[in-house]
Design an enzyme around this catalytic site. Structure first.
Site, mmCIF file in Angstrom:
data_model
loop_
_atom_site.group_PDB
_atom_site.id
_atom_site.type_symbol
_atom_site.label_atom_id
_atom_site.label_comp_id
_atom_site.label_asym_id
_atom_site.label_seq_id
_atom_site.Cartn_x
_atom_site.Cartn_y
_atom_site.Cartn_z
ATOM 1 N N ALA A 23 0.848 -1.201 0.000
ATOM 2 C CA ALA A 23 0.000 0.000 0.000
ATOM 3 C C ALA A 23 0.875 1.240 0.000
ATOM 4 O O ALA A 23 2.090 1.158 -0.199
ATOM 5 C CB ALA A 23 -0.927 -0.016 1.204
ATOM 6 N N ASN A 24 0.290 2.399 0.180
ATOM 7 C CA ASN A 24 1.052 3.651 0.281
ATOM 8 C C ASN A 24 0.350 4.590 1.247
ATOM 9 O O ASN A 24 -0.692 4.251 1.804
ATOM 10 C CB ASN A 24 1.233 4.276 -1.113
ATOM 11 C CG ASN A 24 -0.085 4.613 -1.747
ATOM 12 O OD1 ASN A 24 -0.816 5.487 -1.283
ATOM 13 N ND2 ASN A 24 -0.438 3.888 -2.809
ATOM 14 N N ARG A 25 0.913 5.779 1.423
ATOM 15 C CA ARG A 25 0.447 6.684 2.480
ATOM 16 C C ARG A 25 -0.757 7.554 2.116
ATOM 17 O O ARG A 25 -1.109 8.457 2.862
ATOM 18 C CB ARG A 25 1.578 7.622 2.888
ATOM 19 C CG ARG A 25 2.728 6.944 3.584
ATOM 20 C CD ARG A 25 3.770 8.012 3.928
ATOM 21 N NE ARG A 25 5.006 7.448 4.427
ATOM 22 C CZ ARG A 25 5.192 7.114 5.704
ATOM 23 N NH1 ARG A 25 4.233 7.297 6.594
ATOM 24 N NH2 ARG A 25 6.344 6.605 6.076
#
Ligand code: CTP
Ligand code: CA
Length: 231
Positions: free
Chosen positions: A33-35
């Protein structure tokens, strides 16, 4: 709502917005995932609805509430996001704000990966489809206006110009995320954003603003562009 005529400069227009991260499974319990918080994309969907548009928000997993007056389609992966976006075409304007994972695991485990003593597994990655480029390069049923985002940590405008050309979209909203992890503007997950609108017309830099103000200003710019048929 169906049959309800909303008044405003985007009244009668269909707008699609992507938002949030995507989650790419490694196995049933783990993912890449990412932020991305979804704050900017959700705010754009809300702002377009407030200007009278019929808005669909295709969102990856986020922890913020659905914006009012918007149809929300929830997805997890990049491939699901592309399918959901294609299913909503045609639209007048599409804004691709999602932080789509660039890669997914080629062979996600069907069962939870276990430590078996032979060392860490290697995750073979493959590239995800580019949703923005796929829609911007459509021969038929291309939205009138296609807007991408570019989160960059350096050479922000230079990279945004390259993305504009590479993806075939009309505008790139470039934002500087070099300060991610620090308090202030341009932080993924933060409330403020400093952006520049990069188009064939040139570069328009906006001052540091709240994400909701960036959203309103962008929705107004989209309304003007669709009305004047000029971008
Ligand atoms: N985007 C997309 N599908 C992808 C990757 C990106 O639709 N698979 C969209 C994003 O929503 C954004 C724009 O493309 O509107 C730019 O995303 P960005 O990550 O900045 O560009 P990339 O082409 O992925 O390049 P890189 O991450 O290497 O800078
Ligand atoms: Ca990317």
């Amino acid at each position: 709502m169906l049959g309800e005529h909303k008044v405003g400069p985007l009244s009668g227009k269909r707008v699609l917005v992507t938002s949030g991260p995507t989650h790419e499974p490694i196995d049933p319990v783990r993912y890449i995932a990412n932020r991305s918080s979804g704050k900017q994309g959700h705010a754009i969907a809300r702002a377009a609805a407030e200007l009278g548009a019929e808005v669909t928000l295709v969102s990856g997993p986020v922890s913020i509430p659905d914006p009012p007056g918007v149809t929300v389609v929830r997805v997890e992966t990049a491939r699901e996001m592309l399918a959901a976006v294609e299913a909503r075409m045609p639209v007048d304007a599409a804004v691709f704000c999602a932080a789509v994972a660039d890669w997914r695991v080629a062979q996600a485990g069907e069962e939870k990966l276990k430590k078996d003593g032979s060392g860490p597994p290697s995750l073979g990655l493959v590239e995800n489809p580019d949703i923005l480029a796929t829609i911007a390069r459509r021969k038929e049923g291309r939205p009138i206006l296609v807007v991408g985002f570019a989160a960059e940590t350096e050479k922000v405008v230079e990279h945004a110009k390259a993305k504009l050309a590479r993806k075939g979209c009309d505008w790139i909203v470039a934002n500087d995320v070099s300060h991610t992890g620090e308090p202030g503007s341009g932080v993924m997950g933060g409330d403020r954003n400093t952006v520049a609108i990069v188009s064939a017309q040139g570069v328009e830099s906006w001052p540091d603003m709240d994400k909701s103000d960036v959203a309103r200003k962008l929705a107004e710019r989209i309304a003007t562009a669709l009305k004047d048929k000029q971008w």
